[in-house]
Design an enzyme around this catalytic site. Structure first.
Site, PDB file in Angstrom:
ATOM      1  N   ASN A   9       0.889  -1.137  -0.052  1.00  0.00           N
ATOM      2  CA  ASN A   9       0.059  -0.192   0.124  1.00  0.00           C
ATOM      3  C   ASN A   9       0.980   1.131   0.214  1.00  0.00           C
ATOM      4  OD1 ASN A   9      -1.781   1.993   0.536  1.00  0.00           O
ATOM      5  ND2 ASN A   9      -2.228   1.539   2.552  1.00  0.00           N
ATOM      6  N   LYS A  11       0.382   4.305  -0.272  1.00  0.00           N
ATOM      7  CA  LYS A  11      -0.578   5.345   0.294  1.00  0.00           C
ATOM      8  C   LYS A  11       0.106   6.773  -0.682  1.00  0.00           C
ATOM      9  CE  LYS A  11       0.307   3.640   4.903  1.00  0.00           C
ATOM     10  NZ  LYS A  11       0.009   3.929   6.220  1.00  0.00           N
ATOM     11  N   HIS A  93      -9.576   1.290   4.586  1.00  0.00           N
ATOM     12  CA  HIS A  93      -8.394   1.464   5.448  1.00  0.00           C
ATOM     13  C   HIS A  93      -8.614   2.366   6.509  1.00  0.00           C
ATOM     14  CE1 HIS A  93      -4.417   2.805   6.110  1.00  0.00           C
ATOM     15  NE2 HIS A  93      -4.191   1.589   5.638  1.00  0.00           N
ATOM     16  N   GLU A  95      -6.888   4.751   7.338  1.00  0.00           N
ATOM     17  CA  GLU A  95      -7.064   6.005   7.352  1.00  0.00           C
ATOM     18  C   GLU A  95      -8.053   6.635   6.558  1.00  0.00           C
ATOM     19  OE1 GLU A  95      -3.233   5.811   5.312  1.00  0.00           O
ATOM     20  OE2 GLU A  95      -2.312   5.119   7.288  1.00  0.00           O
ATOM     21  N   GLU A 164      -5.959  -5.089  10.406  1.00  0.00           N
ATOM     22  CA  GLU A 164      -5.014  -3.784  10.416  1.00  0.00           C
ATOM     23  C   GLU A 164      -5.088  -3.215  11.917  1.00  0.00           C
ATOM     24  OE1 GLU A 164      -2.795  -2.784   6.670  1.00  0.00           O
ATOM     25  OE2 GLU A 164      -4.592  -1.494   7.037  1.00  0.00           O
ATOM     26  N   GLY A 170       1.707   2.247  10.761  1.00  0.00           N
ATOM     27  CA  GLY A 170       2.809   3.526  10.463  1.00  0.00           C
ATOM     28  C   GLY A 170       3.557   3.785  11.666  1.00  0.00           C
ATOM     29  N   SER A 208       2.809  -2.051  10.559  1.00  0.00           N
ATOM     30  CA  SER A 208       4.300  -2.133  10.574  1.00  0.00           C
ATOM     31  C   SER A 208       4.933  -3.596  10.486  1.00  0.00           C
ATOM     32  CB  SER A 208       4.526  -1.619  12.090  1.00  0.00           C
ATOM     33  OG  SER A 208       4.068  -0.353  12.446  1.00  0.00           O
TER      34      SER A 208
END
Ligand code: PEP
Length: 246
Positions: A9, A11, A93, A95, A164, A170, A208
């Protein structure tokens, strides 16, 4: 035995030059024992399709619209992604759930739209640290997945799920293999009640994942690959994770 999938990903990272170097580095390291994909920013889909044409490396988007077409400024329809040969679209996701207020229902609608055009949705679920600390992890991921299962109905078996934990994305904090496996087992049990092929469905871990922790995570019985953020931007790291997969 499920064939594992390692999906990058990217991003909101990349440039023409950086992408070309990254893809060349991954292609040069083949073959791998696992399936591979990169989920790239929309503007780079075209060049990614050209760079990966004829290879066994798949590509995808990081989101999609739940709508077929119309007056939805800034959104990208699944039919458009299909024209670029996308195999996957990440939906839900954290985010997007956080910064764009995406609800469980919207994520489910996006997953349904993707499948309707032959694109496999990678459906992300995961709890925040506060939810984990409150003992709500299982309830949160089950609620998130349940919305998608309900929307997909008899096609539920065609999605890929990605667990996730929000607190691990991150941040450099990774779930222990035991923590991740426990949630994957919960998700697998939920899928078994909804899809006849649940035992062959892929449930990825994301958060991570790096070359130094990938092997132990990927060795867990219900972890069928990884959704990789930061480490997917360096060919050497991404390749090392792919080599840890089977
Ligand atoms: C992600 O964005 O899906 C992700 C897992 O990021 P990272 O690997 O950087 O934690």
């Amino acid at each position: 035995m499920r064939r594992q999938l390692i999906a990058g990903n990217w991003k909101m990272h990349g440039s023409h030059q950086a992408n070309a170097e990254l893809l060349a580095g991954i292609l040069a390291a083949r073959p791998f024992a696992c399936d591979l994909a990169v989920c790239v920013p929309y503007p780079y889909l075209s060049e990614t399709a050209v760079a990966l044409a004829g290879s066994d490396l798949r590509w995808g988007a990081q989101d999609c619209s739940a709508h077929e077409q119309g007056a939805y400024t800034g959104e990208v329809a699944v039919a458009m992604l299909a024209e670029f040969g996308c195999r996957y679209a990440i939906v839900g996701h954290s985010e997007r759930r956080l910064y764009h207020a995406e609800s469980d229902q919207l994520v489910a609608d996006k997953a349904k739209a993707a499948l309707a055009h032959g694109i496999t949705p990678i459906v992300c679920v995961g709890e925040t640290l506060a939810q984990r600390d409150a003992g709500q992890t299982d309830a949160v991921v089950k609620r998130q997945l349940s919305a998608v299962i309900h929307a997909l109905g008899h096609c539920a078996g065609e999605m890929v799920v990605a667990y996730e934990p929000v607190w691990a994305i991150g941040t450099g904090k990774v779930a222990t293999p035991q923590q991740a496996q426990a949630v994957h087992a919960v998700l697998r049990a939920q899928l078994r009640a909804a899809a006849a092929n649940a035992d062959s469905m892929k449930i990825l871990y994301g958060g991570s994942m790096k070359p130094d922790n990938a092997a132990t995570l990927l060795a867990q019985p219900d972890i069928d690959g990884g959704l990789i953020g930061g480490a997917s931007l360096k060919a050497a790291d991404f390749v090392a994770i792919c080599r840890a997969a089977s």
